[in-house]
Design a protein around this motif. Structure first.
Motif, PDB file in Angstrom:
ATOM      1  N   SER A 128       2.524   1.985  -3.476  1.00  0.00           N
ATOM      2  CA  SER A 128       1.655   2.110  -4.642  1.00  0.00           C
ATOM      3  C   SER A 128       1.085   3.521  -4.773  1.00  0.00           C
ATOM      4  O   SER A 128       0.999   4.265  -3.801  1.00  0.00           O
ATOM      5  CB  SER A 128       0.513   1.092  -4.574  1.00  0.00           C
ATOM      6  OG  SER A 128      -0.322   1.362  -3.491  1.00  0.00           O
ATOM      7  N   ASP A 129       0.717   3.866  -6.010  1.00  0.00           N
ATOM      8  CA  ASP A 129       0.112   5.174  -6.270  1.00  0.00           C
ATOM      9  C   ASP A 129      -1.171   5.315  -5.459  1.00  0.00           C
ATOM     10  O   ASP A 129      -2.045   4.447  -5.526  1.00  0.00           O
ATOM     11  CB  ASP A 129      -0.248   5.323  -7.754  1.00  0.00           C
ATOM     12  CG  ASP A 129       0.954   5.195  -8.670  1.00  0.00           C
ATOM     13  OD1 ASP A 129       2.093   5.222  -8.173  1.00  0.00           O
ATOM     14  OD2 ASP A 129       0.743   5.047  -9.884  1.00  0.00           O
ATOM     15  N   ASN A 130      -1.291   6.382  -4.697  1.00  0.00           N
ATOM     16  CA  ASN A 130      -2.496   6.670  -3.904  1.00  0.00           C
ATOM     17  C   ASN A 130      -2.935   5.490  -3.044  1.00  0.00           C
ATOM     18  O   ASN A 130      -4.125   5.267  -2.831  1.00  0.00           O
ATOM     19  CB  ASN A 130      -3.650   7.095  -4.818  1.00  0.00           C
ATOM     20  CG  ASN A 130      -3.318   8.320  -5.626  1.00  0.00           C
ATOM     21  OD1 ASN A 130      -2.726   9.261  -5.102  1.00  0.00           O
ATOM     22  ND2 ASN A 130      -3.650   8.313  -6.898  1.00  0.00           N
ATOM     23  N   ASN A 131      -1.991   4.715  -2.585  1.00  0.00           N
ATOM     24  CA  ASN A 131      -2.247   3.530  -1.754  1.00  0.00           C
ATOM     25  C   ASN A 131      -3.204   2.539  -2.414  1.00  0.00           C
ATOM     26  O   ASN A 131      -3.937   1.817  -1.737  1.00  0.00           O
ATOM     27  CB  ASN A 131      -2.773   3.932  -0.375  1.00  0.00           C
ATOM     28  CG  ASN A 131      -1.781   4.799   0.364  1.00  0.00           C
ATOM     29  OD1 ASN A 131      -1.997   5.995   0.524  1.00  0.00           O
ATOM     30  ND2 ASN A 131      -0.685   4.224   0.787  1.00  0.00           N
ATOM     31  N   MET A 132      -3.192   2.475  -3.743  1.00  0.00           N
ATOM     32  CA  MET A 132      -4.055   1.553  -4.493  1.00  0.00           C
ATOM     33  C   MET A 132      -3.583   0.119  -4.265  1.00  0.00           C
ATOM     34  O   MET A 132      -2.461  -0.236  -4.619  1.00  0.00           O
ATOM     35  CB  MET A 132      -4.006   1.894  -5.979  1.00  0.00           C
ATOM     36  CG  MET A 132      -4.829   0.960  -6.827  1.00  0.00           C
ATOM     37  SD  MET A 132      -6.535   1.070  -6.365  1.00  0.00           S
ATOM     38  CE  MET A 132      -7.271   1.333  -7.918  1.00  0.00           C
ATOM     39  N   TYR A 133      -4.431  -0.686  -3.662  1.00  0.00           N
ATOM     40  CA  TYR A 133      -4.051  -2.048  -3.264  1.00  0.00           C
ATOM     41  C   TYR A 133      -5.295  -2.917  -3.265  1.00  0.00           C
ATOM     42  O   TYR A 133      -6.253  -2.624  -2.555  1.00  0.00           O
ATOM     43  CB  TYR A 133      -3.430  -2.002  -1.858  1.00  0.00           C
ATOM     44  CG  TYR A 133      -3.163  -3.342  -1.232  1.00  0.00           C
ATOM     45  CD1 TYR A 133      -1.995  -4.040  -1.500  1.00  0.00           C
ATOM     46  CD2 TYR A 133      -4.078  -3.905  -0.342  1.00  0.00           C
ATOM     47  CE1 TYR A 133      -1.740  -5.268  -0.908  1.00  0.00           C
ATOM     48  CE2 TYR A 133      -3.831  -5.122   0.260  1.00  0.00           C
ATOM     49  CZ  TYR A 133      -2.654  -5.799  -0.029  1.00  0.00           C
ATOM     50  OH  TYR A 133      -2.414  -7.008   0.563  1.00  0.00           O
ATOM     51  N   ARG A 162      -0.813  -0.151  -8.080  1.00  0.00           N
ATOM     52  CA  ARG A 162      -0.505   0.766  -9.177  1.00  0.00           C
ATOM     53  C   ARG A 162       0.863   1.384  -8.910  1.00  0.00           C
ATOM     54  O   ARG A 162       1.116   1.886  -7.815  1.00  0.00           O
ATOM     55  CB  ARG A 162      -1.549   1.879  -9.271  1.00  0.00           C
ATOM     56  CG  ARG A 162      -2.955   1.436  -9.538  1.00  0.00           C
ATOM     57  CD  ARG A 162      -3.213   1.031 -10.938  1.00  0.00           C
ATOM     58  NE  ARG A 162      -3.318   2.195 -11.819  1.00  0.00           N
ATOM     59  CZ  ARG A 162      -3.551   2.109 -13.104  1.00  0.00           C
ATOM     60  NH1 ARG A 162      -3.695   0.952 -13.669  1.00  0.00           N
ATOM     61  NH2 ARG A 162      -3.630   3.191 -13.841  1.00  0.00           N
ATOM     62  N   LYS A 178       0.837  -1.207   0.000  1.00  0.00           N
ATOM     63  CA  LYS A 178       0.000   0.000   0.000  1.00  0.00           C
ATOM     64  C   LYS A 178       0.870   1.254   0.000  1.00  0.00           C
ATOM     65  O   LYS A 178       0.572   2.225  -0.689  1.00  0.00           O
ATOM     66  CB  LYS A 178      -0.911   0.020   1.230  1.00  0.00           C
ATOM     67  CG  LYS A 178      -2.074  -0.919   1.166  1.00  0.00           C
ATOM     68  CD  LYS A 178      -2.867  -0.870   2.471  1.00  0.00           C
ATOM     69  CE  LYS A 178      -3.871  -1.999   2.533  1.00  0.00           C
ATOM     70  NZ  LYS A 178      -4.550  -2.062   3.833  1.00  0.00           N
ATOM     71  N   SER A 179       1.936   1.236   0.790  1.00  0.00           N
ATOM     72  CA  SER A 179       2.787   2.414   0.941  1.00  0.00           C
ATOM     73  C   SER A 179       3.515   2.794  -0.343  1.00  0.00           C
ATOM     74  O   SER A 179       3.714   3.972  -0.612  1.00  0.00           O
ATOM     75  CB  SER A 179       3.817   2.180   2.051  1.00  0.00           C
ATOM     76  OG  SER A 179       3.166   2.007   3.284  1.00  0.00           O
ATOM     77  N   ASN A 219       3.380   4.145 -10.805  1.00  0.00           N
ATOM     78  CA  ASN A 219       3.546   5.111 -11.882  1.00  0.00           C
ATOM     79  C   ASN A 219       2.424   5.005 -12.914  1.00  0.00           C
ATOM     80  O   ASN A 219       2.652   5.064 -14.116  1.00  0.00           O
ATOM     81  CB  ASN A 219       4.920   4.939 -12.548  1.00  0.00           C
ATOM     82  CG  ASN A 219       5.348   6.167 -13.317  1.00  0.00           C
ATOM     83  OD1 ASN A 219       4.932   7.276 -12.992  1.00  0.00           O
ATOM     84  ND2 ASN A 219       6.159   5.972 -14.325  1.00  0.00           N
TER      85      ASN A 219
END
Length: 197
Positions: A18-23, A40, A15-16, A42
Motif C-alpha cells: 500500500s501507498d506509504n504503508n497505509m493500512y 491505499r 502494508k507493504s 496509487n
C-alpha cells in the motif's frame, strides 16, 4: 522482492504493497483467520480481504466468511474496489455451507473492480471462492512460488500413484520425484496461468 522470502502474513503484505504503508484493519480481534482492511493503492482507497493462517493452517471458517461478506457488501455500497489475497488450502466442513454460499454469491455479484493476488497456496473449493476467475475476478495475479490446484501435490501423488508407491522399495524417493513433477506440471503459478486460471 522482499515479500517473496518473507513468511506469509496478510497484514505485512497489505502494508507493504500500500501507498506509504497505509493500512487500516477492521474487526481485527474477530475471526483472525480472515483479514479485512482498507489500504491505499496509487492514491485510491481499496478494500482488502486476505486469508491469515492461524496455528499454521490457512482455512476458511464460517466466522471469517461472514466477516468478509459484510466487508465486501460495505465496499460495494460505497464503490470501493476489492483486492483479495489468497493463501488457503481448505475450509471447515461443519455448519459452513450457508456462509460459504452467501460469501461466494456476494463476491460474484459486486459491481466494483475485483483483483485477486495468490500469495501462497490456493487449493480446491476454498481457493475457487476466494475471488477466482471462475466467479468473475477481473484480474488474477500470482507470486512465482504460489501453488494453485485442486489439492497439495504430495496428496495428489499419493492418490494417483498409490499402487506404484506400495510396490516400490524406495517409497520416499518415488513420492519426492512424482511430487516435484506434479507440482511443476499441475500446481505451479505458471501452469495455472497457462490453463487460464
Amino acid at each position: 522482492p522482499e515479500l517473496n522470502d518473507a513468511a506469509y502474513d496478510a497484514a505485512y503484505i497489505l502494508k507493504s504493497i500500500s501507498d506509504n504503508n497505509m493500512y487500516i484493519e477492521t474487526k481485527a480481534a474477530y475471526a483472525k483467520e480472515m483479514v479485512t482492511a482498507f489500504i491505499r493503492l496509487n492514491g485510491e482507497t481499496v478494500g482488502a480481504v486476505a486469508n491469515q493462517p492461524v496455528d499454521g493452517e490457512s482455512v476458511l471458517t464460517r466466522n471469517g466468511l461472514e466477516k468478509a461478506e459484510r466487508f465486501i457488501k460495505f465496499c460495494d455500497a460505497f464503490s470501493i474496489p476489492l483486492l483479495t489475497v489468497t493463501n488457503v488450502t481448505a475450509h471447515e466442513e461443519r455448519k459452513q455451507a450457508l456462509a460459504l454460499a452467501k460469501f461466494t454469491t456476494t463476491l460474484a455479484q459486486v459491481s466494483v473492480p475485483r483483483i485477486n493476488l495468490i500469495a501462497g497456496e490456493a487449493y480446491g473449493t476454498a481457493a475457487e471462492v476466494m475471488n477466482s476467475k471462475a466467479i468473475g475476478a477481473d484480474f488474477v495475479l500470482a507470486w512465482p512460488q504460489a501453488s494453485v490446484g485442486m489439492m497439495d501435490a504430495e496428496q495428489a501423488v499419493r492418490i494417483m500413484y498409490a499402487e506404484e508407491i506400495n510396490t516400490d522399495k524406495n517409497k520416499t524417493a518415488l513420492i519426492a520425484e512424482k511430487t516435484a513433477e506434479y507440482a511443476e506440471g499441475q500446481s505451479s503459478a505458471l501452469a495455472a496461468a497457462k490453463r487460464g486460471y
